[in-house]
Write a protein that holds these residues in place. Structure first.
Motif, PDB file in Angstrom:
ATOM      1  N   PRO A  67       0.794  -1.238   0.000  1.00  0.00           N
ATOM      2  CA  PRO A  67       0.000   0.000   0.000  1.00  0.00           C
ATOM      3  C   PRO A  67       0.824   1.284   0.000  1.00  0.00           C
ATOM      4  N   ASP A  68       2.041   1.238   0.528  1.00  0.00           N
ATOM      5  CA  ASP A  68       2.881   2.434   0.546  1.00  0.00           C
ATOM      6  C   ASP A  68       3.212   2.935  -0.859  1.00  0.00           C
ATOM      7  N   LYS A  69       3.061   2.068  -1.857  1.00  0.00           N
ATOM      8  CA  LYS A  69       3.318   2.461  -3.242  1.00  0.00           C
ATOM      9  C   LYS A  69       2.335   3.538  -3.710  1.00  0.00           C
ATOM     10  N   LEU A  70       1.210   3.658  -2.994  1.00  0.00           N
ATOM     11  CA  LEU A  70       0.178   4.625  -3.385  1.00  0.00           C
ATOM     12  C   LEU A  70       0.101   5.802  -2.424  1.00  0.00           C
ATOM     13  N   GLN A  71       1.150   6.008  -1.634  1.00  0.00           N
ATOM     14  CA  GLN A  71       1.081   7.034  -0.607  1.00  0.00           C
ATOM     15  C   GLN A  71       0.930   8.443  -1.179  1.00  0.00           C
ATOM     16  N   ASN A  72       1.381   8.657  -2.430  1.00  0.00           N
ATOM     17  CA  ASN A  72       1.231   9.982  -3.027  1.00  0.00           C
ATOM     18  C   ASN A  72      -0.230  10.317  -3.327  1.00  0.00           C
ATOM     19  N   LEU A  73      -1.113   9.290  -3.330  1.00  0.00           N
ATOM     20  CA  LEU A  73      -2.532   9.520  -3.595  1.00  0.00           C
ATOM     21  C   LEU A  73      -3.327   9.797  -2.323  1.00  0.00           C
ATOM     22  N   GLY A  74      -2.707   9.620  -1.167  1.00  0.00           N
ATOM     23  CA  GLY A  74      -3.419   9.872   0.083  1.00  0.00           C
ATOM     24  C   GLY A  74      -3.778   8.591   0.814  1.00  0.00           C
ATOM     25  N   GLU A  75      -4.104   8.743   2.082  1.00  0.00           N
ATOM     26  CA  GLU A  75      -4.390   7.596   2.945  1.00  0.00           C
ATOM     27  C   GLU A  75      -5.559   6.752   2.446  1.00  0.00           C
ATOM     28  N   GLU A  76      -6.584   7.406   1.857  1.00  0.00           N
ATOM     29  CA  GLU A  76      -7.758   6.651   1.417  1.00  0.00           C
ATOM     30  C   GLU A  76      -7.390   5.603   0.371  1.00  0.00           C
ATOM     31  N   HIS A  77      -6.401   5.910  -0.472  1.00  0.00           N
ATOM     32  CA  HIS A  77      -6.010   4.949  -1.498  1.00  0.00           C
ATOM     33  C   HIS A  77      -5.065   3.880  -0.945  1.00  0.00           C
ATOM     34  N   LYS A  78      -4.285   4.248   0.049  1.00  0.00           N
ATOM     35  CA  LYS A  78      -3.477   3.224   0.718  1.00  0.00           C
ATOM     36  C   LYS A  78      -4.385   2.186   1.364  1.00  0.00           C
ATOM     37  N   ASN A  79      -5.452   2.660   1.982  1.00  0.00           N
ATOM     38  CA  ASN A  79      -6.399   1.733   2.602  1.00  0.00           C
ATOM     39  C   ASN A  79      -7.052   0.839   1.557  1.00  0.00           C
ATOM     40  N   GLY A  80      -7.396   1.420   0.405  1.00  0.00           N
ATOM     41  CA  GLY A  80      -7.994   0.634  -0.667  1.00  0.00           C
ATOM     42  C   GLY A  80      -7.053  -0.417  -1.216  1.00  0.00           C
ATOM     43  N   ALA A  81      -5.756  -0.126  -1.216  1.00  0.00           N
ATOM     44  CA  ALA A  81      -4.762  -1.070  -1.729  1.00  0.00           C
ATOM     45  C   ALA A  81      -4.544  -2.249  -0.787  1.00  0.00           C
ATOM     46  N   ASN A  82      -4.978  -2.114   0.454  1.00  0.00           N
ATOM     47  CA  ASN A  82      -4.788  -3.198   1.422  1.00  0.00           C
ATOM     48  C   ASN A  82      -5.454  -4.494   0.983  1.00  0.00           C
ATOM     49  N   GLU A  83      -6.613  -4.387   0.311  1.00  0.00           N
ATOM     50  CA  GLU A  83      -7.336  -5.582  -0.123  1.00  0.00           C
ATOM     51  C   GLU A  83      -6.482  -6.420  -1.065  1.00  0.00           C
ATOM     52  N   LYS A  84      -5.852  -5.753  -2.024  1.00  0.00           N
ATOM     53  CA  LYS A  84      -4.996  -6.445  -2.990  1.00  0.00           C
ATOM     54  C   LYS A  84      -3.791  -7.062  -2.287  1.00  0.00           C
ATOM     55  N   PHE A  85      -3.194  -6.300  -1.382  1.00  0.00           N
ATOM     56  CA  PHE A  85      -2.026  -6.770  -0.639  1.00  0.00           C
ATOM     57  C   PHE A  85      -2.378  -7.992   0.214  1.00  0.00           C
ATOM     58  N   GLN A  86      -3.553  -7.968   0.834  1.00  0.00           N
ATOM     59  CA  GLN A  86      -3.991  -9.085   1.675  1.00  0.00           C
ATOM     60  C   GLN A  86      -4.239 -10.353   0.865  1.00  0.00           C
ATOM     61  N   LYS A  87      -4.682 -10.194  -0.378  1.00  0.00           N
ATOM     62  CA  LYS A  87      -4.889 -11.364  -1.236  1.00  0.00           C
ATOM     63  C   LYS A  87      -3.556 -12.028  -1.589  1.00  0.00           C
ATOM     64  N   ILE A  88      -2.537 -11.216  -1.787  1.00  0.00           N
ATOM     65  CA  ILE A  88      -1.193 -11.759  -2.031  1.00  0.00           C
ATOM     66  C   ILE A  88      -0.723 -12.536  -0.807  1.00  0.00           C
ATOM     67  N   GLN A  89      -0.929 -11.974   0.373  1.00  0.00           N
ATOM     68  CA  GLN A  89      -0.532 -12.651   1.614  1.00  0.00           C
ATOM     69  C   GLN A  89      -1.303 -13.960   1.792  1.00  0.00           C
ATOM     70  N   ALA A  90      -2.605 -13.934   1.512  1.00  0.00           N
ATOM     71  CA  ALA A  90      -3.439 -15.126   1.665  1.00  0.00           C
ATOM     72  C   ALA A  90      -3.013 -16.216   0.689  1.00  0.00           C
ATOM     73  N   ALA A  91      -2.639 -15.825  -0.526  1.00  0.00           N
ATOM     74  CA  ALA A  91      -2.181 -16.799  -1.520  1.00  0.00           C
ATOM     75  C   ALA A  91      -0.905 -17.487  -1.036  1.00  0.00           C
ATOM     76  N   TYR A  92      -0.006 -16.704  -0.477  1.00  0.00           N
ATOM     77  CA  TYR A  92       1.251 -17.266   0.032  1.00  0.00           C
ATOM     78  C   TYR A  92       0.996 -18.216   1.197  1.00  0.00           C
ATOM     79  N   GLU A  93       0.107 -17.818   2.108  1.00  0.00           N
ATOM     80  CA  GLU A  93      -0.225 -18.678   3.250  1.00  0.00           C
ATOM     81  C   GLU A  93      -0.855 -19.990   2.781  1.00  0.00           C
ATOM     82  N   GLN A  94      -1.694 -19.921   1.757  1.00  0.00           N
ATOM     83  CA  GLN A  94      -2.332 -21.123   1.219  1.00  0.00           C
ATOM     84  C   GLN A  94      -1.282 -22.081   0.658  1.00  0.00           C
ATOM     85  N   ILE A  95      -0.349 -21.548  -0.118  1.00  0.00           N
ATOM     86  CA  ILE A  95       0.696 -22.388  -0.710  1.00  0.00           C
ATOM     87  C   ILE A  95       1.594 -22.968   0.373  1.00  0.00           C
ATOM     88  N   LYS A  96       1.942 -22.155   1.367  1.00  0.00           N
ATOM     89  CA  LYS A  96       2.769 -22.670   2.459  1.00  0.00           C
ATOM     90  C   LYS A  96       2.089 -23.823   3.174  1.00  0.00           C
TER      91      LYS A  96
END
Length: 252
Positions: free
Chosen positions: A217-246
């Motif tokens: 989410p920090d990649k979107l920090q120039n757009l403001g906090e609201e967009h960092k929060n929105g990016a969390n969903e995508k980031f969490q899916k990456i984390q969940a995919a990794y946990e599933q494979i592990k």
């Protein structure tokens, strides 16, 4: 100048000019009460003045917002009908991100945009010129969310999002990774990490680190906090995919 004009001018930068500015100007003149074309032209002149003074910067929160509305209208219309569930998804997203008042202003604009024919290529070329790769990835992720709002991503919708992604210079690996977040297939977790089931455990770990960095989410920090929060969903899916494979492989 009314509240809508102030909203429009407050956050927008590059979207006040070029093909996107022409779309917004048309909508303002044709569909929105309480703001005149002259008000909009004032905002355009201010933007052009900043350009000439060499103060052109990165995309703002308002630029992302307007770009999103235009591309959302393209995807929603791609299957030949306008589904209320998709419209509700867009509204819900905007209320969640920006609050009710700002979302209401955005929907005034959206209701006009959706009535207009859009040159997807021209719009995307303008977006590509000003938006970072991470911001463009976030746009594509949101478009899949819209398409899925009615229960499924149709072939026409997927084709339209793929075309948008190609115009935005999103490569096939990145596109497939985001797409996999919205399809429940046996290899979706691997696709999200841009690897195959044949990858070694070390390659899985390396892929996760790479993807976590790319979608942080920090990649979107120039757009403001609201967009960092929105990016969390995508980031969490990456984390969940990794946990599933592990878990499947017994990786510690």
């Amino acid at each position: 100048m009314g509240k809508f004009a102030k909203w429009l001018g407050a956050g927008a930068g590059f979207t006040l000019g070029g093909p996107i500015g022409a779309i917004v100007g048309f909508v303002v003149g044709s569909f929105i009460d309480g703001i005149s074309v002259e008000d909009f032209k004032e905002e355009q002149q201010e933007y052009q003045k900043r350009q000439h003074q060499g103060t052109r910067g990165r995309a703002t929160s308002g630029d992302f917002e307007i770009s999103l509305l235009i591309l959302a209208s393209v995807v929603i219309k791609s299957d030949g009908k306008i589904d209320q569930r998709e419209l509700d998804y867009v509204r819900m997203y905007f209320v969640k991100m920006y609050g009710k008042e700002r979302a209401n202003h955005a929907f005034k604009l959206f209701n006009g945009i959706i009535k207009k024919q859009i040159s997807t290529r021209q719009v995307c070329l303008q977006i590509r010129q000003y938006m970072s790769h991470a911001t463009r990835l976030q746009l594509v992720h949101f478009l899949f969310g819209i398409a899925q709002a009615d229960g499924q991503v149709t072939g026409n919708e997927e084709q339209e999002i793929r075309k948008i992604a190609s115009y935005l210079y999103i490569n096939e690996y990145d596109y497939s990774s985001i797409k996999a977040m919205f399809y429940n297939e046996s290899d979706s977790a691997y696709k999200m990490l841009e690897i195959t089931k044949e990858a070694t455990n070390d390659e899985v770990k390396k892929a996760y680190r790479k993807m976590a960095k790319k979608h942080h989410p920090d990649k979107l920090q120039n757009l403001g906090e609201e967009h960092k929060n929105g990016a969390n969903e995508k980031f969490q899916k990456i984390q969940a995919a990794y946990e599933q494979i592990k878990k499947e492989r017994g990786i510690n």
